[in-house]
Design a protein around this motif. Structure first.
Motif, PDB file in Angstrom:
ATOM      1  N   PHE A   1       0.480  -1.283  -0.169  1.00  0.00           N
ATOM      2  CA  PHE A   1       0.127  -0.092  -0.067  1.00  0.00           C
ATOM      3  C   PHE A   1       0.919   1.704   0.054  1.00  0.00           C
ATOM      4  CE2 PHE A   1      -3.071  -2.969   1.341  1.00  0.00           C
ATOM      5  CZ  PHE A   1      -4.516  -2.850   1.072  1.00  0.00           C
ATOM      6  N   GLU A   2       2.443   1.207   0.638  1.00  0.00           N
ATOM      7  CA  GLU A   2       2.493   2.254   0.599  1.00  0.00           C
ATOM      8  C   GLU A   2       3.737   2.498  -0.797  1.00  0.00           C
ATOM      9  OE1 GLU A   2       6.310   2.392   3.043  1.00  0.00           O
ATOM     10  OE2 GLU A   2       7.341   0.534   2.112  1.00  0.00           O
ATOM     11  N   SER A   3       3.593   1.346  -1.600  1.00  0.00           N
ATOM     12  CA  SER A   3       4.439   1.974  -3.084  1.00  0.00           C
ATOM     13  C   SER A   3       3.211   3.463  -4.096  1.00  0.00           C
ATOM     14  CB  SER A   3       3.873   0.946  -3.779  1.00  0.00           C
ATOM     15  OG  SER A   3       4.667   0.689  -5.711  1.00  0.00           O
ATOM     16  N   ARG A   4       4.718   3.397  -4.576  1.00  0.00           N
ATOM     17  CA  ARG A   4       4.113   4.832  -5.363  1.00  0.00           C
ATOM     18  C   ARG A   4       4.684   4.422  -7.071  1.00  0.00           C
ATOM     19  NH1 ARG A   4       7.284   6.349  -1.323  1.00  0.00           N
ATOM     20  NH2 ARG A   4      10.114   5.735  -3.058  1.00  0.00           N
ATOM     21  N   TYR A   5       4.931   3.469  -7.775  1.00  0.00           N
ATOM     22  CA  TYR A   5       4.920   3.131  -8.920  1.00  0.00           C
ATOM     23  C   TYR A   5       5.131   1.592  -9.091  1.00  0.00           C
ATOM     24  CZ  TYR A   5       8.002   2.345 -13.232  1.00  0.00           C
ATOM     25  OH  TYR A   5       8.211   2.588 -14.263  1.00  0.00           O
ATOM     26  N   GLY A   6       4.085   1.284 -10.071  1.00  0.00           N
ATOM     27  CA  GLY A   6       3.962  -0.239 -10.567  1.00  0.00           C
ATOM     28  C   GLY A   6       3.234   0.113 -11.152  1.00  0.00           C
ATOM     29  N   GLY A   7       3.264  -1.191 -12.521  1.00  0.00           N
ATOM     30  CA  GLY A   7       1.766  -1.267 -13.088  1.00  0.00           C
ATOM     31  C   GLY A   7       1.809  -2.621 -13.198  1.00  0.00           C
ATOM     32  N   ARG A   8       0.648  -3.256 -14.816  1.00  0.00           N
ATOM     33  CA  ARG A   8       0.837  -4.362 -14.594  1.00  0.00           C
ATOM     34  C   ARG A   8       1.470  -5.080 -15.095  1.00  0.00           C
ATOM     35  NH1 ARG A   8      -4.174  -5.589 -18.940  1.00  0.00           N
ATOM     36  NH2 ARG A   8      -5.414  -4.025 -17.481  1.00  0.00           N
ATOM     37  N   ARG A   9       2.500  -4.522 -15.586  1.00  0.00           N
ATOM     38  CA  ARG A   9       3.657  -5.755 -16.001  1.00  0.00           C
ATOM     39  C   ARG A   9       4.192  -5.761 -14.874  1.00  0.00           C
ATOM     40  NH1 ARG A   9       8.524  -4.172 -20.525  1.00  0.00           N
ATOM     41  NH2 ARG A   9       9.148  -2.330 -18.550  1.00  0.00           N
ATOM     42  N   ALA A  10       5.145  -5.247 -14.047  1.00  0.00           N
ATOM     43  CA  ALA A  10       5.341  -5.175 -12.325  1.00  0.00           C
ATOM     44  C   ALA A  10       4.645  -6.001 -11.783  1.00  0.00           C
ATOM     45  CB  ALA A  10       5.800  -4.026 -11.914  1.00  0.00           C
ATOM     46  N   ILE A  11       3.314  -5.914 -11.867  1.00  0.00           N
ATOM     47  CA  ILE A  11       2.325  -7.093 -11.167  1.00  0.00           C
ATOM     48  C   ILE A  11       2.859  -8.686 -11.708  1.00  0.00           C
ATOM     49  CG2 ILE A  11       0.144  -7.483  -9.806  1.00  0.00           C
ATOM     50  CD1 ILE A  11      -0.446  -4.646  -9.884  1.00  0.00           C
TER      51      ILE A  11
END
Length: 278
Positions: free
Chosen positions: A132-142
């Protein structure tokens, strides 16, 4: 879970957090991770004369584990390139114990008691809270993170079965540590060339040696515990490394911790208590 098993797995988790802190503080995350793998292999090589050979049935597991460890490090690098570590790391480490718990009955025939399952769920929830504290990341990272969670769960099963088949969990751990650095450095040299890789090794050999010793000791304790307790509970308990990483980041690295990290730490600690009472 027996108290001696719980305490040794917690000690291994603290070692895991320590070598991760060494990698995090380095200048080249990919090569630093490879250096830790190399350090573990060197420690393993020197300790081999002190232990018996694994039983023949363990060798297929040792080879499979090396391939899975190589895939793990490659997916870690890909995930960190695609997204924030605050998103990627909790997804990898929090989802893996859930996968192990959900499938251990099918793979190993181990069925957790309701209280033990509750402890696994609470620890995983605490780890996942950090996302929940993440600031950056999209579908590919997930997708990379979840794919690596599947790899972590797979090598957990492979190594647990291998340690049990070996007749000696320490011997299995030492032999298992030898091949991954060969694969990792072979890949690094093929991509970057010999000179830059060798230069990094010369500058950071101490980091790799100490980190590798902590890494192999941490994983060896976990594999030993998996011969004494259900794999799913040990896999979940290993993720308390994030709790120790929080302490290291605040008191040693002097990083500021968000409210989510403290909440996650409290939830993870509660999960450990549930496992102890299970």
């Amino acid at each position: 879970m027996p108290l001696d098993v719980l305490l040794l797995v917690l000690f291994g988790a603290a070692l895991h957090a320590t070598w991760n802190a060494l990698v995090k503080s380095g200048t080249d995350k990919s090569l630093d991770a490879s250096m830790v793998s190399l350090g573990g292999g060197i420690v393993g090589l020197f300790c081999l004369p002190l232990v018996p050979l694994p039983h023949p049935g363990a060798w297929p597991f040792i080879l499979a584990s090396a391939a899975l460890q190589f895939a793990y490090f490659q997916l870690v690098a890909a995930a960190y390139r695609a997204g924030d570590i605050g998103l990627v790391y909790p997804l990898m480490r929090g989802a893996a114990p859930l996968l192990v718990a959900m499938t251990s009955g099918i793979v190993l025939g181990e069925h957790l008691a309701p209280a033990a399952m509750a402890g696994v769920l609470v620890i995983s929830a605490g780890v996942l809270t950090l996302a929940f504290e993440s600031r950056y990341g999209g579908r590919r990272a997930i997708l990379y993170a979840l794919a690596n969670a599947a790899v972590i769960a797979t090598y957990t099963f492979v190594d647990a079965a291998g340690a049990r088949a070996s007749g000696n969990a320490v011997s299995y751990t030492l032999w298992m540590s030898l091949l991954p650095p060969v694969l990792l450095f072979g890949w690094a040299i093929a991509r970057r060339g010999t000179a830059p890789v060798w230069s990094h090794v010369r500058r950071n050999w101490a980091r790799g040696l100490f980190g590798g010793a902590g890494s192999i000791a941490s994983y060896g304790l976990a594999l030993w515990a998996m011969t004494r307790a259900p794999v799913a509970t040990v896999a979940a308990l290993r993720e308390t490394a994030i709790l120790f990483a929080l302490l290291i980041s605040v008191f040693i690295l002097k990083e500021k911790a968000s409210l989510w990290r403290y909440i996650a730490g409290a939830v993870i600690a509660a999960g450990v208590l549930v496992l102890k009472l299970a």
